[in-house]
Structure formats: C-alpha cells, structure tokens
Design an enzyme around this catalytic site. Structure first.
Site, PDB file in Angstrom:
ATOM      1  N   GLU A  86      55.162  84.127  63.620  1.00 26.50           N
ATOM      2  CA  GLU A  86      54.572  84.757  62.440  1.00 26.50           C
ATOM      3  C   GLU A  86      53.777  86.001  62.813  1.00 26.50           C
ATOM      4  O   GLU A  86      53.128  86.613  61.979  1.00 26.50           O
ATOM      5  CB  GLU A  86      53.668  83.754  61.709  1.00 26.50           C
ATOM      6  CG  GLU A  86      52.542  83.208  62.555  1.00 26.50           C
ATOM      7  CD  GLU A  86      51.433  82.593  61.718  1.00 26.50           C
ATOM      8  OE1 GLU A  86      51.275  81.374  61.791  1.00 26.50           O
ATOM      9  OE2 GLU A  86      50.727  83.327  60.997  1.00 26.50           O
ATOM     10  N   CYS A 120      53.055  78.704  60.812  1.00 25.10           N
ATOM     11  CA  CYS A 120      53.283  77.960  62.060  1.00 25.10           C
ATOM     12  C   CYS A 120      54.587  77.171  62.046  1.00 25.10           C
ATOM     13  O   CYS A 120      54.875  76.435  62.988  1.00 25.10           O
ATOM     14  CB  CYS A 120      52.117  77.011  62.319  1.00 25.10           C
ATOM     15  SG  CYS A 120      50.526  77.821  62.243  1.00 25.10           S
ATOM     16  N   HIS A 250      51.477  69.382  64.793  1.00 22.32           N
ATOM     17  CA  HIS A 250      51.038  70.780  64.849  1.00 22.32           C
ATOM     18  C   HIS A 250      49.513  70.728  64.984  1.00 22.32           C
ATOM     19  O   HIS A 250      48.853  70.027  64.225  1.00 22.32           O
ATOM     20  CB  HIS A 250      51.435  71.537  63.579  1.00 22.32           C
ATOM     21  CG  HIS A 250      50.684  72.816  63.418  1.00 22.32           C
ATOM     22  ND1 HIS A 250      50.706  73.793  64.393  1.00 22.32           N
ATOM     23  CD2 HIS A 250      49.861  73.276  62.444  1.00 22.32           C
ATOM     24  CE1 HIS A 250      49.938  74.804  64.007  1.00 22.32           C
ATOM     25  NE2 HIS A 250      49.409  74.509  62.835  1.00 22.32           N
ATOM     26  N   LYS A 259      42.227  63.446  62.426  1.00 26.84           N
ATOM     27  CA  LYS A 259      42.182  63.082  61.006  1.00 26.84           C
ATOM     28  C   LYS A 259      43.591  62.778  60.483  1.00 26.84           C
ATOM     29  O   LYS A 259      43.776  61.899  59.640  1.00 26.84           O
ATOM     30  CB  LYS A 259      41.574  64.213  60.178  1.00 26.84           C
ATOM     31  CG  LYS A 259      40.089  64.395  60.422  1.00 26.84           C
ATOM     32  CD  LYS A 259      39.525  65.488  59.530  1.00 26.84           C
ATOM     33  CE  LYS A 259      38.082  65.764  59.930  1.00 26.84           C
ATOM     34  NZ  LYS A 259      37.440  66.760  59.084  1.00 26.84           N
ATOM     35  N   SER A 362      51.439  77.048  56.964  1.00 23.11           N
ATOM     36  CA  SER A 362      50.768  77.328  55.691  1.00 23.11           C
ATOM     37  C   SER A 362      51.677  78.070  54.733  1.00 23.11           C
ATOM     38  O   SER A 362      52.645  78.714  55.153  1.00 23.11           O
ATOM     39  CB  SER A 362      49.518  78.166  55.948  1.00 23.11           C
ATOM     40  OG  SER A 362      48.579  77.401  56.638  1.00 23.11           O
TER      41      SER A 362
HETATM   42  N1  ACO Z   1      28.284  69.318  66.604  1.00 26.99           N
HETATM   43  C1  ACO Z   1      29.359  68.554  66.299  1.00 26.99           C
HETATM   44  N2  ACO Z   1      30.132  68.777  65.195  1.00 26.99           N
HETATM   45  C2  ACO Z   1      29.821  69.823  64.411  1.00 26.99           C
HETATM   46  C3  ACO Z   1      28.704  70.650  64.668  1.00 26.99           C
HETATM   47  C4  ACO Z   1      27.920  70.361  65.821  1.00 26.99           C
HETATM   48  N3  ACO Z   1      26.884  71.112  66.164  1.00 26.99           N
HETATM   49  N4  ACO Z   1      28.635  71.593  63.701  1.00 26.99           N
HETATM   50  C5  ACO Z   1      29.677  71.373  62.854  1.00 26.99           C
HETATM   51  N5  ACO Z   1      30.373  70.296  63.288  1.00 26.99           N
HETATM   52  C6  ACO Z   1      31.593  69.734  62.713  1.00 26.99           C
HETATM   53  C7  ACO Z   1      31.621  69.677  61.213  1.00 26.99           C
HETATM   54  O1  ACO Z   1      30.993  68.499  60.740  1.00 26.99           O
HETATM   55  C8  ACO Z   1      33.120  69.690  60.957  1.00 26.99           C
HETATM   56  O2  ACO Z   1      33.646  68.420  61.245  1.00 26.99           O
HETATM   57  P1  ACO Z   1      34.413  67.598  60.106  1.00 26.99           P
HETATM   58  O3  ACO Z   1      35.649  68.399  59.785  1.00 26.99           O
HETATM   59  O4  ACO Z   1      34.717  66.304  60.727  1.00 26.99           O
HETATM   60  O5  ACO Z   1      33.468  67.550  58.975  1.00 26.99           O
HETATM   61  C9  ACO Z   1      33.656  70.608  62.049  1.00 26.99           C
HETATM   62  O6  ACO Z   1      32.628  70.657  63.031  1.00 26.99           O
HETATM   63  C10 ACO Z   1      33.941  72.013  61.579  1.00 26.99           C
HETATM   64  O7  ACO Z   1      32.798  72.481  60.931  1.00 26.99           O
HETATM   65  P2  ACO Z   1      32.896  73.210  59.524  1.00 26.99           P
HETATM   66  O8  ACO Z   1      31.529  73.612  59.091  1.00 26.99           O
HETATM   67  O9  ACO Z   1      33.733  72.399  58.591  1.00 26.99           O
HETATM   68  O10 ACO Z   1      33.702  74.476  60.038  1.00 26.99           O
HETATM   69  P3  ACO Z   1      33.960  75.854  59.366  1.00 26.99           P
HETATM   70  O11 ACO Z   1      34.047  75.789  57.908  1.00 26.99           O
HETATM   71  O12 ACO Z   1      32.958  76.776  59.909  1.00 26.99           O
HETATM   72  O13 ACO Z   1      35.438  76.191  59.938  1.00 26.99           O
HETATM   73  C11 ACO Z   1      37.801  75.731  59.900  1.00 26.99           C
HETATM   74  C12 ACO Z   1      36.420  75.243  60.309  1.00 26.99           C
HETATM   75  C13 ACO Z   1      37.970  75.632  58.394  1.00 26.99           C
HETATM   76  C14 ACO Z   1      38.845  74.865  60.598  1.00 26.99           C
HETATM   77  C15 ACO Z   1      37.972  77.213  60.366  1.00 26.99           C
HETATM   78  O14 ACO Z   1      37.879  77.265  61.751  1.00 26.99           O
HETATM   79  C16 ACO Z   1      39.285  77.829  59.914  1.00 26.99           C
HETATM   80  O15 ACO Z   1      39.391  78.325  58.797  1.00 26.99           O
HETATM   81  N6  ACO Z   1      40.333  77.863  60.805  1.00 26.99           N
HETATM   82  C17 ACO Z   1      41.657  78.429  60.472  1.00 26.99           C
HETATM   83  C18 ACO Z   1      42.434  77.601  59.493  1.00 26.99           C
HETATM   84  C19 ACO Z   1      43.120  76.419  60.103  1.00 26.99           C
HETATM   85  O16 ACO Z   1      43.267  76.295  61.299  1.00 26.99           O
HETATM   86  N7  ACO Z   1      43.621  75.502  59.249  1.00 26.99           N
HETATM   87  C20 ACO Z   1      44.376  74.349  59.693  1.00 26.99           C
HETATM   88  C21 ACO Z   1      45.767  74.204  59.117  1.00 26.99           C
HETATM   89  S1  ACO Z   1      46.603  75.718  58.874  1.00 26.99           S
HETATM   90  C22 ACO Z   1      46.899  76.489  60.411  1.00 26.99           C
HETATM   91  O17 ACO Z   1      47.418  75.875  61.306  1.00 26.99           O
HETATM   92  C23 ACO Z   1      46.487  77.863  60.576  1.00 26.99           C
END
Ligand code: ACO
Length: 463
Positions: A86, A120, A250, A259, A362
C-alpha cells in the site's frame, strides 16, 4: 491431461527488514508518553524504518533476489509474480515491473501478475491469486512468486509507534511444506473510513485509531463465524479454536493480537463450543447477553476473555509474535512476518499441524484461511526455510537510532516523498551485504538502485 497439482502453497520464504530501528522504550520517553504505553500498552519493543537509501522497491529487490539465490531457484522457472503493498511510489507503474530486471537478465519476460492494493490486505490478495493460478487450468507448471512489502510510517502523534517496514517473498507451487486448505477460507469485505490515504502528496494515512480497532475485531468475528459455518457444513461437526494448532494474525501491534485471540474464545463461548471449559463459561457468562456493539466497547469483557484466553494464547499465538514485536507493523508483510516467526520458533515440530491466519486491511477487506504444514524434501522443508530466513541473526545485526535521528530521518523521507531530481546519501554502511539501495531519482522521476557487494565480494550492476 496433466495431473491436478496437490498440496499447493508456500514452498519457500525470505524475510527482509531494514537494519535501522528504534527502541519503543526510547521513543516513548522522547514522545512524552507515559512509561510503558508503547511497550506494555501496545505490546511493542522495537520498530524498523527505512532511511533515505531504502524503500519498498529496494526491499523487494533484496527479498526476491535473496530467495532465488538461497533456494537455488532459476529465475526462468518463475511464471507469475504478484506484489502486495500500500506504499505508493508510482500511481501507474507497478512495483512488480521494478523487479522484472531480475528475470529479464535470464531472458524470462513471460511472467503474469501485477500489484494488489488495499491497505494491509494486498499481500493476501496477491497470495490467493498465485495459489489460485497454480490450482487453475492456466497454470503452466512454473512457480509463482509473491512479495508483500511496505514502509509503514505515521505523522507525529499516537499512531507513530505503530510503524514498521519489511518485504517478504514467498515462492508458490505444488507439494508445498505450507499447503492451503482451500475450502477453509472465509472473507469479510465492507466499506469503512478507519484508515485511508486520500492525500496523494503524503505518505501518511488518515487514521481513526479507535474505529480501526473495532473494524478489525468486527471483521475477525465475521470471518470466524463464516469459517466455522463452512467447516461445520463440510465436516459435519463443530469447529473451535481447539481444531487449530497455531493462530497467526495481521499484527499492527501486539496488544490487538492479544485482544483478537481472546475475541475468538468469546465467539466459541457464544457458540457453546468444546474449547470453553466450565470455569471459562462462568467467567464469560455475565457477557452472554451483550449486543455485538456493546461487546466491542466492554472493557470487562475484554479483561475476562483475555484471562480465559491466556493459556491458549501462550501455546497457540505467542510463537508467531517475535518479528512483529521487534519490527512493528509492516502493513502487508505483517501477517507473513508473524507466520515467519512461527516457522522460526517451531520448525522442527510443525509437521502435521494446522495454522489459521487472519489478514486485515483497513477500508476494509479481510480473510481468514487455513494452511497445513507438511514434511517435504530439501530445499523446501520447514527447517531450511527457518535457516534461510535467519531471523535471529537479522535481529541481532540491527542498528538502533536515537529518537532525534529517527525524527530527522522521518523529516527527510517526508520531504523526499513524491520528489524528483535528487541523489540519496548512498550510504550503505549499515546495510547487509547483498542489499539493494536507492541511489537517485532523476528529473523524470525515474528511480535507480544499486546492490551492495555480497559477502563473497561479488558486485552486482545497478538498474
Ligand atoms: N502503561 C501501560 N499501558 C498503557 C499506558 C502505560 N503507561 N498508557 C496507555 N496504556 C495502554 C492503554 O490503556 C491502551 O490499552 P488498551 O487498548 O488495552 O486500553 C493502550 O496502551 C494504547 O493506549 P491508547 O490511549 O488507547 O492509545 P492511543 O489512542 O494513543 O493510540 C492506537 C493507539 C489507536 C493503536 C494508535 O497507535 C493508532 O491509531 N495506530 C494506527 C492504527 C492501527 O494500527 N490500527 C489497527 C488496525 S488497522 C492497521 O493495521 C493499520
């Protein structure tokens, strides 16, 4: 009439990822994220990235030439080449065409296939195409070759630690050590704006992180349900996670894999499957009446199902997590890097086992499909695949960048993306011998690559 080819699937694999990487613990501190967010929260330890001398084309050239060389495959024996990716470097000219010089040199231009793109998922589309070709009446007896390649980069912000980069090449043919159970395949395709790249001037996606997580889990549920239905119709008995030895997902980041696997057990619970014992039933009972929308939002369900899944996760999923944890999300290559990790960790005990793979892109497209692992003759046996991939050595030979240098590299790459009329640093000191690298993009946007001398000192011509 020629005999129908049997046990069609993956004969050989080669994995390439850049040596340049950053530790997630270091990036976390640099980004001002709370300690443990990237390492425990996302479950990631390290992330690879391309510098100005590498891109999806150079990585693919390296993976393909290394595969052919290490397994002793004559480029003339290849009749199909498909690339999934991609990372767009050209809106018309396929990455596949950049790989053709490897085959042209040997006088072989009779090679079908082009590129497949959908986030992906493109690599899985390419893989299905090649397997289907070998199983079809148009197969001419030669090998197919699939390349999954991406450089996953995000703008500064919460998604940045979920990047990565790699190219994985897979040789396809009959009598394979990794053969497709073609009837055990289910897909879920839908329209969603969870992650997409509408800005053609930027390499970065527009991403709704939370929505992408939910879309991923919904697609997983849907594929698993369809696959269970198909199995039950075919075999006349119920299907559950107990019928699978290993799961490969993936892997955008490891937490989502944890999860996802837990979600499969919740599905088994809802279907009263035999994988769920009395104690697990008790733990999941409070969630039996949630609507599916509620179930994606429930933190308590997430916790309970992860607890139920833990022992199964350790045996059925953990062995496939090494490369994604160390290299990051490689987009199309992620799922096959996970699969490569399983072979790396378990090659001597895999014969006869069933592996279920889940591919998600996605936008969205997704498939769940099953492969069987078989004992076959050299050079295509599982132990030889593990030794060719040489994952431990590749991970050990990396160079960690400090965060400032990583950010600076991202800036250079942002600036160069879509650009013309520049020469790269041509600095290939970090690259492994035999690695291709980008030297120049000329005033007509034409890209030029060279190959670093191999260990035995052989210099290859650039093209
Ligand atoms: N210690 C331990 N865990 C922590 C801490 C800490 N200090 N701080 C946060 N966490 C945990 C959170 O509780 C959360 O865990 P949970 O999901 O079990 O609740 C995790 O860390 C991530 O924290 P969030 O605040 O939810 O993260 P954020 O919103 O900042 O971003 C995300 C995470 C959405 C994955 C971001 O990195 C993203 O957008 N990535 C790209 C999209 C992606 O990969 N999507 C997946 C499918 S599509 C694809 O493959 C592209």
């Amino acid at each position: 009439m020629a005999l129908q080819p049997k046990n069609v699937g993956i004969l050989a694999m080669e994995v390439y990822f850049p040596r340049t990487c950053i530790q997630q613990e270091v990036l976390e501190a640099h980004d001002g994220a709370s300690k443990g967010k990237y390492t425990i929260g996302l479950g990631q330890d390290c992330m690879a990235f391309c510098t100005d001398v590498e891109d999806v084309i150079s990585m693919s050239l390296t993976a393909v030439s290394s595969l052919l060389e290490k397994y002793g495959v004559d480029p003339k024996q290849n009749g199909r080449l498909e690339v999934g990716g991609e990372t767009v470097l050209d809106k018309s000219k396929s990455i596949k065409t950049f790989l053709m010089p490897i085959f042209e040199k040997c006088g072989n231009t009779d090679i079908e296939g082009v590129d497949s793109t959908n986030a992906c998922y493109g690599g899985t589309a390419a893989l299905f195409n090649c397997v289907n070709w070998v199983e079809s009446s148009s197969w001419d007896g030669r090998y197919g070759l699939v390349v999954c390649t991406d450089s996953a980069v995000y703008a500064e912000g919460p998604a940045r630690p979920t990047g990565g980069a790699a190219a994985i090449a897979m040789l396809i043919g009959p009598n394979a050590p990794i053969s497709f159970e073609s009837k055990l395949r289910a897909s879920h395709m839908a329209h969603a704006y969870d992650f997409y790249k509408p800005d053609l001037a930027s390499e970065y996606p527009v991403v709704d992180g939370k929505l992408s997580q939910t879309c991923y889990l919904m697609a997983l549920d849907s594929c698993y349900k369809s696959l269970c239905d198909k199995y039950e119709k075919l075999e006349g008995k119920q299907f559950s996670v107990s019928d699978v030895d290993y799961f490969v997902f993936h892997s955008p980041y490891n937490k989502l894999v944890q999860k996802s696997f837990a979600r499969l057990l919740f599905n088994d619970f809802l279907r009263s499957a035999s994988s769920i014992n009395e104690s697990a039933k008790e733990k999941l009972a409070p969630f039996a009446s949630l609507t599916s929308d509620e179930s994606y939002q429930s933190r308590d369900l997430e916790k309970a199902s992860q607890q139920v899944a833990k022992p199964f996760y350790d045996s059925k999923v953990q062995p496939s997590t090494l490369v994604p944890n160390q290299v990051g999300n490689m987009y199309t290559a992620s799922i096959y890097a996970a699969f490569a990790s399983l072979i790396h960790n378990k090659h001597s005990t895999l014969a006869g086992q069933r592996v279920m793979l889940f591919s998600y892109g996605s936008g969205l497209s997704s498939s769940m499909f099953s492969v069987r692992l078989n004992e076959v003759q050299l050079p295509f046996n599982l132990s030889n695949i593990a030794s060719v991939m040489n994952i431990s050595e590749k991970l050990k030979s990396r160079q960690e960048f400090p965060p400032e240098k990583f950010v600076e590299t991202m800036k250079v790459m942002e600036h160069r993306y879509g650009g013309k009329d520049f020469v790269t640093s041509k600095d290939c000191s970090v690259l492994a011998p035999g690695t291709y690298y980008l030297t120049e993009v000329d005033s007509k946007y034409r890209r030029f690559y060279s190959k670093k001398a191999s260990e035995n000192g052989t210099l290859a011509n650039g093209h």
